[in-house]
Design a protein around this motif. Structure first.
Motif, PDB file in Angstrom:
ATOM      1  N   ASN A 182     -17.907  11.176-115.440  1.00  0.00           N
ATOM      2  CA  ASN A 182     -19.214  10.721-114.977  1.00  0.00           C
ATOM      3  C   ASN A 182     -20.234  11.797-115.351  1.00  0.00           C
ATOM      4  OD1 ASN A 182     -21.433   9.604-113.707  1.00  0.00           O
ATOM      5  ND2 ASN A 182     -20.775  10.196-111.641  1.00  0.00           N
ATOM      6  N   LEU A 183     -20.770  11.687-116.576  1.00  0.00           N
ATOM      7  CA  LEU A 183     -21.640  12.746-117.098  1.00  0.00           C
ATOM      8  C   LEU A 183     -22.920  12.918-116.289  1.00  0.00           C
ATOM      9  CD1 LEU A 183     -21.231  12.195-120.942  1.00  0.00           C
ATOM     10  CD2 LEU A 183     -20.026  13.798-119.447  1.00  0.00           C
ATOM     11  N   ARG A 184     -23.316  11.891-115.557  1.00  0.00           N
ATOM     12  CA  ARG A 184     -24.502  12.030-114.718  1.00  0.00           C
ATOM     13  C   ARG A 184     -24.254  12.986-113.550  1.00  0.00           C
ATOM     14  NH1 ARG A 184     -26.978   5.893-114.033  1.00  0.00           N
ATOM     15  NH2 ARG A 184     -27.497   5.560-116.255  1.00  0.00           N
ATOM     16  N   GLY A 185     -22.998  13.123-113.157  1.00  0.00           N
ATOM     17  CA  GLY A 185     -22.670  13.999-112.027  1.00  0.00           C
ATOM     18  C   GLY A 185     -21.976  15.274-112.444  1.00  0.00           C
ATOM     19  N   ARG A 186     -22.179  15.724-113.696  1.00  0.00           N
ATOM     20  CA  ARG A 186     -21.481  16.913-114.191  1.00  0.00           C
ATOM     21  C   ARG A 186     -21.945  18.160-113.437  1.00  0.00           C
ATOM     22  NH1 ARG A 186     -24.016  19.742-118.413  1.00  0.00           N
ATOM     23  NH2 ARG A 186     -21.958  20.048-119.368  1.00  0.00           N
ATOM     24  N   ASN A 187     -20.964  19.019-113.131  1.00  0.00           N
ATOM     25  CA  ASN A 187     -21.209  20.284-112.424  1.00  0.00           C
ATOM     26  C   ASN A 187     -21.945  20.083-111.098  1.00  0.00           C
ATOM     27  OD1 ASN A 187     -19.956  21.658-114.476  1.00  0.00           O
ATOM     28  ND2 ASN A 187     -21.834  22.390-115.426  1.00  0.00           N
ATOM     29  N   ALA A 188     -21.643  18.976-110.426  1.00  0.00           N
ATOM     30  CA  ALA A 188     -22.264  18.732-109.117  1.00  0.00           C
ATOM     31  C   ALA A 188     -21.777  19.778-108.125  1.00  0.00           C
ATOM     32  CB  ALA A 188     -21.916  17.332-108.615  1.00  0.00           C
ATOM     33  N   PRO A 189     -22.657  20.316-107.294  1.00  0.00           N
ATOM     34  CA  PRO A 189     -22.257  21.371-106.348  1.00  0.00           C
ATOM     35  C   PRO A 189     -21.352  20.820-105.251  1.00  0.00           C
ATOM     36  CG  PRO A 189     -24.506  20.691-105.939  1.00  0.00           C
ATOM     37  CD  PRO A 189     -24.086  19.988-107.195  1.00  0.00           C
ATOM     38  N   PRO A 190     -20.630  21.701-104.570  1.00  0.00           N
ATOM     39  CA  PRO A 190     -19.740  21.241-103.496  1.00  0.00           C
ATOM     40  C   PRO A 190     -20.492  20.847-102.233  1.00  0.00           C
ATOM     41  CG  PRO A 190     -19.684  23.633-103.693  1.00  0.00           C
ATOM     42  CD  PRO A 190     -20.521  23.129-104.829  1.00  0.00           C
ATOM     43  N   PHE A 191     -19.746  20.218-101.335  1.00  0.00           N
ATOM     44  CA  PHE A 191     -20.209  19.853 -99.992  1.00  0.00           C
ATOM     45  C   PHE A 191     -21.298  18.776-100.008  1.00  0.00           C
ATOM     46  CE2 PHE A 191     -19.234  24.536 -99.764  1.00  0.00           C
ATOM     47  CZ  PHE A 191     -17.938  24.356 -99.318  1.00  0.00           C
ATOM     48  N   GLU A 192     -21.254  17.905-101.001  1.00  0.00           N
ATOM     49  CA  GLU A 192     -22.128  16.739-101.002  1.00  0.00           C
ATOM     50  C   GLU A 192     -21.339  15.569-100.414  1.00  0.00           C
ATOM     51  OE1 GLU A 192     -23.707  16.031-104.874  1.00  0.00           O
ATOM     52  OE2 GLU A 192     -25.110  17.715-104.757  1.00  0.00           O
ATOM     53  N   TRP A 193     -21.263  15.513 -99.108  1.00  0.00           N
ATOM     54  CA  TRP A 193     -20.383  14.588 -98.402  1.00  0.00           C
ATOM     55  C   TRP A 193     -20.788  13.123 -98.585  1.00  0.00           C
ATOM     56  CZ3 TRP A 193     -16.220  17.045 -96.946  1.00  0.00           C
ATOM     57  CH2 TRP A 193     -16.313  18.410 -96.633  1.00  0.00           C
ATOM     58  N   GLU A 194     -22.036  12.874 -98.927  1.00  0.00           N
ATOM     59  CA  GLU A 194     -22.468  11.480 -99.035  1.00  0.00           C
ATOM     60  C   GLU A 194     -21.790  10.757-100.200  1.00  0.00           C
ATOM     61  OE1 GLU A 194     -25.336  14.154-101.236  1.00  0.00           O
ATOM     62  OE2 GLU A 194     -24.407  14.081 -99.240  1.00  0.00           O
ATOM     63  N   ARG A 195     -21.255  11.478-101.157  1.00  0.00           N
ATOM     64  CA  ARG A 195     -20.598  10.854-102.304  1.00  0.00           C
ATOM     65  C   ARG A 195     -19.144  10.504-102.025  1.00  0.00           C
ATOM     66  NH1 ARG A 195     -21.619  14.092-107.709  1.00  0.00           N
ATOM     67  NH2 ARG A 195     -20.862  12.098-108.501  1.00  0.00           N
ATOM     68  N   GLY A 196     -18.586  10.991-100.912  1.00  0.00           N
ATOM     69  CA  GLY A 196     -17.187  10.737-100.595  1.00  0.00           C
ATOM     70  C   GLY A 196     -16.408  12.034-100.508  1.00  0.00           C
ATOM     71  N   TRP A 197     -15.248  11.974 -99.840  1.00  0.00           N
ATOM     72  CA  TRP A 197     -14.495  13.193 -99.575  1.00  0.00           C
ATOM     73  C   TRP A 197     -13.921  13.823-100.842  1.00  0.00           C
ATOM     74  CZ3 TRP A 197      -9.316  13.545-100.821  1.00  0.00           C
ATOM     75  CH2 TRP A 197      -8.667  12.335-101.117  1.00  0.00           C
ATOM     76  N   VAL A 198     -13.634  13.021-101.880  1.00  0.00           N
ATOM     77  CA  VAL A 198     -13.056  13.607-103.096  1.00  0.00           C
ATOM     78  C   VAL A 198     -14.084  14.461-103.844  1.00  0.00           C
ATOM     79  CG1 VAL A 198     -11.305  11.832-103.426  1.00  0.00           C
ATOM     80  CG2 VAL A 198     -13.581  11.509-104.380  1.00  0.00           C
ATOM     81  N   TRP A 199     -15.360  14.325-103.509  1.00  0.00           N
ATOM     82  CA  TRP A 199     -16.401  15.122-104.143  1.00  0.00           C
ATOM     83  C   TRP A 199     -16.783  16.334-103.287  1.00  0.00           C
ATOM     84  CZ3 TRP A 199     -17.620  13.488-108.972  1.00  0.00           C
ATOM     85  CH2 TRP A 199     -17.295  12.166-109.291  1.00  0.00           C
ATOM     86  N   ALA A 200     -16.012  16.605-102.248  1.00  0.00           N
ATOM     87  CA  ALA A 200     -16.366  17.672-101.312  1.00  0.00           C
ATOM     88  C   ALA A 200     -16.410  19.040-101.980  1.00  0.00           C
ATOM     89  CB  ALA A 200     -15.377  17.698-100.150  1.00  0.00           C
TER      90      ALA A 200
END
Length: 304
Positions: free
Chosen positions: A56-74
């Motif tokens: 998902n190139l739109r979400g590349r290098n997304a920082p941690p602890f963004e809980w709104e995206r779901g737990w696998v993105w924590a």
């Protein structure tokens, strides 16, 4: 280290070990953590493999602890937008498989050779020990780099190389133990009764050596896992699309200044696992030693 003449087989042995484990809170937490790691290694790929590989190139290098995206993105995402937590869980299987395979094979081969080197004739023992000296004359990591460069990186080659480099550890330890144990009364009694050398080695001596080898194998598991991570970090370990914790650290090193979490989380997984293995190894060294286990037993009685 003190020895025992037979492996404990009384019905209350597991209960006693459980009480001694409860008496050591650090070892208990380490065992719980390692149990979770083993469970994730077994079910991780079947559970999260598709999500771990989905880009998902739109979400590349997304920082941690963004809980709104779901737990696998924590824990954030990598340079291709794949969730780090899912990839760490999936990578657990390869990391554990390489370490476990190398430890099992090196322990089996090294222990067998050590039994023959310690109990067989002097000439046989010298030949086997020279083999161990040849292996130890090469730095283990350098030997692994050379062999993997020639044979090519793969899980099987990685297991074989790491197993070979660890054989002398079990060989020399087993031989030293056997040289002392073979002079004991129960071994001499077995010889008088006409037991074959093979039966004496594997039926009478091996059970006495096993507690020491189990302690070494637990600690060696951590060493092999670090060696695999180092080789993957150098780019000659497991290659994409397969993943290990070491490979994830290697893939994230170019983003250390802008996306530190790419290497930090898999590195933390390695640190916690090796620390847990070290704590369990220390606990086993005391729990399997009749001279020292009374400390854990007394502590367990007080807690009980």
């Amino acid at each position: 280290m003190a020895h025992i003449d037979t492996m404990p087989d009384e019905p209350g042995f597991l209960r006693r070990m459980g009480r001694m484990l409860l008496a050591d809170k650090f070892a208990l937490v380490a065992v719980i953590f390692l149990t979770v790691v083993i469970v994730l290694a077994l079910i991780g790929p079947a559970w999260l493999n598709d999500l771990a590989q989905k880009q998902n190139l739109r979400g590349r290098n997304a920082p941690p602890f963004e809980w709104e995206r779901g737990w696998v993105w924590a824990l954030g995402s990598d340079a291709l937008g794949r969730p780090l937590l899912a990839r760490i869980i999936v990578a657990t299987q390869n990391t554990m498989a390489v370490a476990a395979g190398a430890v099992v094979f090196s322990a089996m081969i090294g222990t067998t050779l050590g039994l023959f080197a310690g109990y067989a004739g002097k000439r046989t023992g010298q030949v086997i020990m020279r083999l161990a000296d040849v292996i130890m004359s090469f730095p283990s990591l350098l030997l692994a780099v050379i062999v993997l460069y020639i044979l090519g990186p793969s899980i099987l080659n990685l297991v074989i190389v790491l197993a070979i480099t660890r054989i002398p550890v079990y060989l020399r330890t087993t031989r030293a133990e056997v040289l002392e144990i073979r002079e004991r009364m129960f071994v001499q009694a077995a010889q008088v009764m006409g037991a074959s050398p093979r039966r004496i080695m594997f039926r009478h001596i091996l059970p006495v050596v096993l507690p020491t080898l189990m302690t070494i194998a637990t600690l060696d598991f951590a060493f092999v896992m670090l060696a695999e991570s180092s080789l993957s970090f150098l780019g000659i370990g497991i290659q994409p699309p397969e993943i290990t914790w070491g490979l994830m650290i290697s893939q994230g090193r170019q983003y250390l200044t802008t996306a530190w979490w790419l290497s930090f989380w898999p590195g933390l997984a390695i640190i916690l696992t090796t620390l847990s293995l070290t704590l369990v190894s220390g606990w086993m060294r005391i729990a399997l030693d009749p001279v020292q286990r009374w400390r854990l037993e007394m502590r367990g009685r007080k807690n009980g």
